[in-house]
Design an enzyme around this catalytic site. Structure first.
Site, PDB file in Angstrom:
ATOM      1  N   ASP A  46       0.842  -1.192   0.000  1.00  0.00           N
ATOM      2  CA  ASP A  46       0.000   0.000   0.000  1.00  0.00           C
ATOM      3  C   ASP A  46       0.882   1.248   0.000  1.00  0.00           C
ATOM      4  O   ASP A  46       1.707   1.431   0.897  1.00  0.00           O
ATOM      5  CB  ASP A  46      -0.899  -0.005   1.241  1.00  0.00           C
ATOM      6  CG  ASP A  46      -1.756   1.244   1.343  1.00  0.00           C
ATOM      7  OD1 ASP A  46      -2.912   1.197   0.903  1.00  0.00           O
ATOM      8  OD2 ASP A  46      -1.272   2.272   1.873  1.00  0.00           O
ATOM      9  N   TYR A  51       2.726  10.193  -0.314  1.00  0.00           N
ATOM     10  CA  TYR A  51       3.868   9.730   0.468  1.00  0.00           C
ATOM     11  C   TYR A  51       5.202  10.102  -0.178  1.00  0.00           C
ATOM     12  O   TYR A  51       6.248  10.019   0.478  1.00  0.00           O
ATOM     13  CB  TYR A  51       3.826   8.210   0.649  1.00  0.00           C
ATOM     14  CG  TYR A  51       2.594   7.671   1.335  1.00  0.00           C
ATOM     15  CD1 TYR A  51       1.739   8.503   2.064  1.00  0.00           C
ATOM     16  CD2 TYR A  51       2.269   6.321   1.243  1.00  0.00           C
ATOM     17  CE1 TYR A  51       0.602   7.993   2.678  1.00  0.00           C
ATOM     18  CE2 TYR A  51       1.145   5.806   1.857  1.00  0.00           C
ATOM     19  CZ  TYR A  51       0.305   6.643   2.566  1.00  0.00           C
ATOM     20  OH  TYR A  51      -0.818   6.139   3.169  1.00  0.00           O
ATOM     21  N   ARG A 244       9.673  -7.675  13.084  1.00  0.00           N
ATOM     22  CA  ARG A 244       8.313  -7.186  13.258  1.00  0.00           C
ATOM     23  C   ARG A 244       7.454  -7.562  12.059  1.00  0.00           C
ATOM     24  O   ARG A 244       6.293  -7.944  12.204  1.00  0.00           O
ATOM     25  CB  ARG A 244       8.317  -5.668  13.441  1.00  0.00           C
ATOM     26  CG  ARG A 244       7.001  -5.128  13.956  1.00  0.00           C
ATOM     27  CD  ARG A 244       6.809  -5.404  15.420  1.00  0.00           C
ATOM     28  NE  ARG A 244       7.667  -4.585  16.241  1.00  0.00           N
ATOM     29  CZ  ARG A 244       8.010  -4.877  17.492  1.00  0.00           C
ATOM     30  NH1 ARG A 244       7.565  -5.979  18.051  1.00  0.00           N
ATOM     31  NH2 ARG A 244       8.792  -4.069  18.181  1.00  0.00           N
TER      32      ARG A 244
END
Length: 285
Positions: A46, A51, A244
């Protein structure tokens, strides 16, 4: 490998888990993080024109070595400069992302497009041309959706987590009425941005139970992912850390929370209100 998908009205489907190139990667080189995410198992990427890192996202996609056909790519329309069309903007994104099409193209902010009906018509034309398989919106409220919903199929992206549960219920009920799928960003905010909130003890309790039952450590962040999954809301998340990313992907192997646990998270989450992005929504704009 995360395999859960969310079906859409237009007959396509969206991978439930997505890696986002915003937040910590905003206006930064995201190539390594995108490649790492795909290597970890993410298949939905995404990004957004806003951005300002689509070129590096495209670089990361190529660097991963995973065929385009196995990936789902989402990007979002920014405010258009004078004289530029929606098609112009998307073709620029496609060049940066190094692809002939995106799977999902969203209008990022309704306030950036005074003629929403006209903008949406251009979006529909792009879908018909095959430049985007599916089209949708981001940060829209019911009054914005009303403008474009006539015959439309949309996928709204919203900031959604337990501390926005109460505030977002009217929108989610509206979307359910119209069979519209929801995509959440900021879903892990209660752990990353507002620790020790009123639902913290529930996250910990559920994580402890699931850890004992599965024999592997289940984190509070994974509990939030599962909460979104149980509600059928697509989860967009991000991290610079490989471990993560692997943690987020492994959630596909963790069983659901119970109905009672879901209600407890809803109830405790309703005791706080915390919005990080698109704060104009709370002002009723």
């Amino acid at each position: 490998m995360p395999s859960l998908t969310i079906p859409l009205l237009d007959g396509t489907s969206v991978p439930w888990l997505a890696f986002g190139s915003g937040t910590a990667l905003w206006q930064q080189d995201a190539a390594e993080q995108v490649s790492n995410a795909i290597t970890a198992g993410f298949r939905h990427i995404d990004t957004a024109q806003m951005y300002a890192n689509e070129s590096s996202v495209g670089e990361g996609i190529v660097k991963s070595g995973v065929p385009r056909s196995e990936l789902y790519i989402t990007t979002k329309l920014d405010k258009l400069p004078a004289g530029q069309t929606v098609k112009d903007a998307l073709k620029d994104s496609l060049q940066k992302l190094r692809t002939d099409y995106v799977d999902l193209f969203l209008i990022h902010m309704p306030l950036d497009h005074p003629d929403l009906k006209g903008t949406w018509k251009q979006m529909e034309e792009l879908k018909a041309e095959g430049l985007s398989k599916t089209i949708g919106v981001s940060n829209f409220q019911p009054k914005h959706l009303d403008i474009i919903l006539d015959g439309a199929s949309v996928v709204p992206a919203i900031e959604y987590n337990p501390y926005l549960y109460k505030a977002t219920q009217p929108l989610l009920e509206y979307m359910k009425k119209h069979n519209i799928a929801a995509m959440s960003y900021g879903g892990l905010g209660p752990v990353t941005a507002l620790p020790n909130g009123p639902a913290e003890h529930i996250f910990e309790k559920v994580a402890t139970r699931l850890s004992k039952e599965t024999g592997v450590q289940v984190t509070k962040a994974q509990v939030l992912q599962i909460w979104l999954r149980k509600k059928g809301v697509i989860c967009v998340t991000t991290s610079r850390k490989k471990e993560r990313l692997q943690e987020y992907v492994r959630v596909s192997q963790v069983p659901d929370i119970t109905d009672e646990e879901e209600r407890e998270i809803d109830q405790e989450g309703s005791k706080a209100h915390h919005r990080v992005w698109a704060t104009w929504i709370d002002e009723g704009l």
